[in-house]
Design a protein around this motif. Structure first.
Motif, PDB file in Angstrom:
ATOM      1  N   GLU A  78       0.877  -1.176   0.000  1.00  0.00           N
ATOM      2  CA  GLU A  78       0.000   0.000   0.000  1.00  0.00           C
ATOM      3  C   GLU A  78       0.909   1.219   0.000  1.00  0.00           C
ATOM      4  O   GLU A  78       1.746   1.390   0.897  1.00  0.00           O
ATOM      5  CB  GLU A  78      -0.906  -0.008   1.230  1.00  0.00           C
ATOM      6  CG  GLU A  78      -1.835  -1.212   1.222  1.00  0.00           C
ATOM      7  CD  GLU A  78      -2.937  -1.124   2.255  1.00  0.00           C
ATOM      8  OE1 GLU A  78      -2.786  -0.372   3.240  1.00  0.00           O
ATOM      9  OE2 GLU A  78      -3.944  -1.821   2.071  1.00  0.00           O
ATOM     10  N   ARG A 120       1.303  11.468   1.963  1.00  0.00           N
ATOM     11  CA  ARG A 120       0.669  12.367   2.936  1.00  0.00           C
ATOM     12  C   ARG A 120       1.115  13.802   2.685  1.00  0.00           C
ATOM     13  O   ARG A 120       2.314  14.097   2.713  1.00  0.00           O
ATOM     14  CB  ARG A 120       1.077  11.967   4.366  1.00  0.00           C
ATOM     15  CG  ARG A 120       0.718  10.538   4.724  1.00  0.00           C
ATOM     16  CD  ARG A 120       1.252  10.172   6.100  1.00  0.00           C
ATOM     17  NE  ARG A 120       1.109   8.746   6.360  1.00  0.00           N
ATOM     18  CZ  ARG A 120       0.015   8.153   6.828  1.00  0.00           C
ATOM     19  NH1 ARG A 120      -1.046   8.885   7.111  1.00  0.00           N
ATOM     20  NH2 ARG A 120      -0.028   6.851   7.020  1.00  0.00           N
ATOM     21  N   SER A 141      -3.174   7.535  10.908  1.00  0.00           N
ATOM     22  CA  SER A 141      -2.227   6.664  11.625  1.00  0.00           C
ATOM     23  C   SER A 141      -0.908   7.379  11.916  1.00  0.00           C
ATOM     24  O   SER A 141      -0.253   7.096  12.921  1.00  0.00           O
ATOM     25  CB  SER A 141      -1.975   5.383  10.816  1.00  0.00           C
ATOM     26  OG  SER A 141      -1.219   5.663   9.666  1.00  0.00           O
ATOM     27  N   ASP A 186      -4.270  13.072   2.267  1.00  0.00           N
ATOM     28  CA  ASP A 186      -3.407  11.914   1.996  1.00  0.00           C
ATOM     29  C   ASP A 186      -4.179  10.935   1.128  1.00  0.00           C
ATOM     30  O   ASP A 186      -5.384  11.113   0.894  1.00  0.00           O
ATOM     31  CB  ASP A 186      -2.910  11.252   3.300  1.00  0.00           C
ATOM     32  CG  ASP A 186      -4.036  10.810   4.216  1.00  0.00           C
ATOM     33  OD1 ASP A 186      -5.137  10.517   3.716  1.00  0.00           O
ATOM     34  OD2 ASP A 186      -3.833  10.764   5.440  1.00  0.00           O
ATOM     35  N   LYS A 199      -4.051   6.533  -0.549  1.00  0.00           N
ATOM     36  CA  LYS A 199      -3.376   5.246  -0.726  1.00  0.00           C
ATOM     37  C   LYS A 199      -3.602   4.782  -2.156  1.00  0.00           C
ATOM     38  O   LYS A 199      -4.728   4.852  -2.651  1.00  0.00           O
ATOM     39  CB  LYS A 199      -3.978   4.239   0.250  1.00  0.00           C
ATOM     40  CG  LYS A 199      -3.362   2.863   0.228  1.00  0.00           C
ATOM     41  CD  LYS A 199      -4.107   1.783  -0.502  1.00  0.00           C
ATOM     42  CE  LYS A 199      -5.522   1.508  -0.192  1.00  0.00           C
ATOM     43  NZ  LYS A 199      -6.083   0.375  -0.968  1.00  0.00           N
ATOM     44  N   ASP A 206     -12.881   6.421  -0.652  1.00  0.00           N
ATOM     45  CA  ASP A 206     -12.498   5.289   0.212  1.00  0.00           C
ATOM     46  C   ASP A 206     -10.990   5.273   0.434  1.00  0.00           C
ATOM     47  O   ASP A 206     -10.520   4.719   1.442  1.00  0.00           O
ATOM     48  CB  ASP A 206     -12.896   3.953  -0.447  1.00  0.00           C
ATOM     49  CG  ASP A 206     -14.232   3.430   0.046  1.00  0.00           C
ATOM     50  OD1 ASP A 206     -14.940   4.161   0.769  1.00  0.00           O
ATOM     51  OD2 ASP A 206     -14.581   2.277  -0.301  1.00  0.00           O
ATOM     52  N   ARG A 210      -8.061  10.938   1.685  1.00  0.00           N
ATOM     53  CA  ARG A 210      -8.689  11.876   2.636  1.00  0.00           C
ATOM     54  C   ARG A 210      -8.882  13.201   1.911  1.00  0.00           C
ATOM     55  O   ARG A 210      -7.913  13.783   1.398  1.00  0.00           O
ATOM     56  CB  ARG A 210      -7.806  12.100   3.864  1.00  0.00           C
ATOM     57  CG  ARG A 210      -7.905  11.002   4.877  1.00  0.00           C
ATOM     58  CD  ARG A 210      -7.427  11.418   6.267  1.00  0.00           C
ATOM     59  NE  ARG A 210      -7.687  10.333   7.194  1.00  0.00           N
ATOM     60  CZ  ARG A 210      -6.791   9.390   7.522  1.00  0.00           C
ATOM     61  NH1 ARG A 210      -5.577   9.437   7.034  1.00  0.00           N
ATOM     62  NH2 ARG A 210      -7.126   8.429   8.346  1.00  0.00           N
ATOM     63  N   ARG A 213     -15.436   5.723   9.258  1.00  0.00           N
ATOM     64  CA  ARG A 213     -14.559   5.269  10.364  1.00  0.00           C
ATOM     65  C   ARG A 213     -14.960   5.922  11.685  1.00  0.00           C
ATOM     66  O   ARG A 213     -14.946   5.282  12.732  1.00  0.00           O
ATOM     67  CB  ARG A 213     -13.095   5.627  10.058  1.00  0.00           C
ATOM     68  CG  ARG A 213     -12.488   4.937   8.848  1.00  0.00           C
ATOM     69  CD  ARG A 213     -10.996   5.236   8.750  1.00  0.00           C
ATOM     70  NE  ARG A 213     -10.398   4.694   7.550  1.00  0.00           N
ATOM     71  CZ  ARG A 213     -10.084   5.408   6.467  1.00  0.00           C
ATOM     72  NH1 ARG A 213     -10.303   6.715   6.436  1.00  0.00           N
ATOM     73  NH2 ARG A 213      -9.542   4.815   5.419  1.00  0.00           N
TER      74      ARG A 213
END
Ligand code: 5GP
Length: 251
Positions: free
Chosen positions: A93, A97, A103, A178, A180, A200, A203, A223
């Motif tokens: 992944e 960012r 996290s 950020d 993924k 999904d 952000r 979340r």
């Protein structure tokens, strides 16, 4: 892109299903309404999410391609289906960012909202059984998933995707905090952007809204139990649609 006939189910993930087609160089991806978080400890059905993510992803893949970034995308097939090139997915992944959140702030003494310049590249080993751990360069080398050149190419692609998406989203009033991505190798051995690009996996904060949870237009609404998930994704699609040409359709 000509019409395809659906074949057998090749793979089912948490948010998508991948099917073979009658064309060996095309697979069909169905975007599901299933929502999961925290390694699937939290689950829900969000009616309409699959279609919204598929429609957003199709336009963003085409945006990347217009900017010279290769992707697996071929064409939109139906509301929540797209056709893509078959890939050997790299189980990493790739997270970029621009602003500290999530996290990162749980693992390091850094205030949420801190700008990150240059953007931070974080790589995680994609395996639920291990809880998707953060990778070091040495661990990535030890896993032998990619050569040194391919590891450099992965970083270069991730940063190019960030430059393109960040400026696109800023123009439609969204801050790309950020995201993924996942990369795969095509049949020709080219490293390309695969999987999906949607609320999904990104952000996105509404730049018109101040520092409150109302600005969140992404999966953090699910979340954090903020509600209005599908409405937020709909707002993202509305803005993306307004700034992109209609996606290629499979005839
Ligand atoms: P974080 O590391 O803060 O949890 O996530 C960083 C970014 O990557 C966020 O935009 C988040 O949505 C995305 N991301 C990281 N891991 C995953 C994952 O397993 N699934 C999805 N959908 N997004 C992820």
């Amino acid at each position: 892109m000509t019409a395809t006939t659906l074949g057998s189910l090749l793979y089912e993930g948490k948010a998508k299903r991948v099917f073979a087609t009658d064309q060996s160089d095309v697979v069909a991806v169905e975007y599901k309404d299933d929502a999961t978080a925290f390694n699937a400890l939290k689950k829900a059905q969000l009616v309409g999410k699959g279609e919204l993510n598929c429609q957003i992803s199709a336009r963003l893949f085409e945006l990347l391609e217009r900017n010279g970034i290769p992707t697996h995308y071929r064409a939109l097939q139906k509301a929540n289906w797209m056709l893509v090139r078959p890939m050997r997915i790299v189980p990493v992944e790739v997270v970029v960012r621009n602003t500290a959140f999530g996290s990162l702030c749980k693992q390091m003494p850094i205030e949420p909202g801190t700008p990150l310049d240059p953007p931070l590249l974080d790589l995680y080993y994609k395996d639920d059984a291990y809880g998707d751990p953060l990778l070091t360069d040495a661990r990535l080398e030890r896993l032998a998933l990619l050569s040194a050149d391919q590891r450099r190419e992965m970083g270069r692609l991730a940063m190019a995707v960030n430059t393109c998406l960040r400026s696109f989203f800023a123009d439609i009033g969204l801050q790309l905090v950020d995201f993924k991505i996942e990369l795969g190798f095509s049949a020709e051995g080219e490293l390309v952007v695969a999987d999906e690009i949607s609320p999904d996996t990104c952000r996105l904060w509404d730049l018109k809204v101040g520092d409150s949870s109302d600005r969140i237009l992404d999966k953090d609404r699910f979340r954090q139990d903020l509600g209005g998930v599908v409405e937020a994704y709909g707002e993202v699609l509305k803005r993306v649609q307004g700034a992109c040409p209609p996606p290629r359709l499979c005839k």
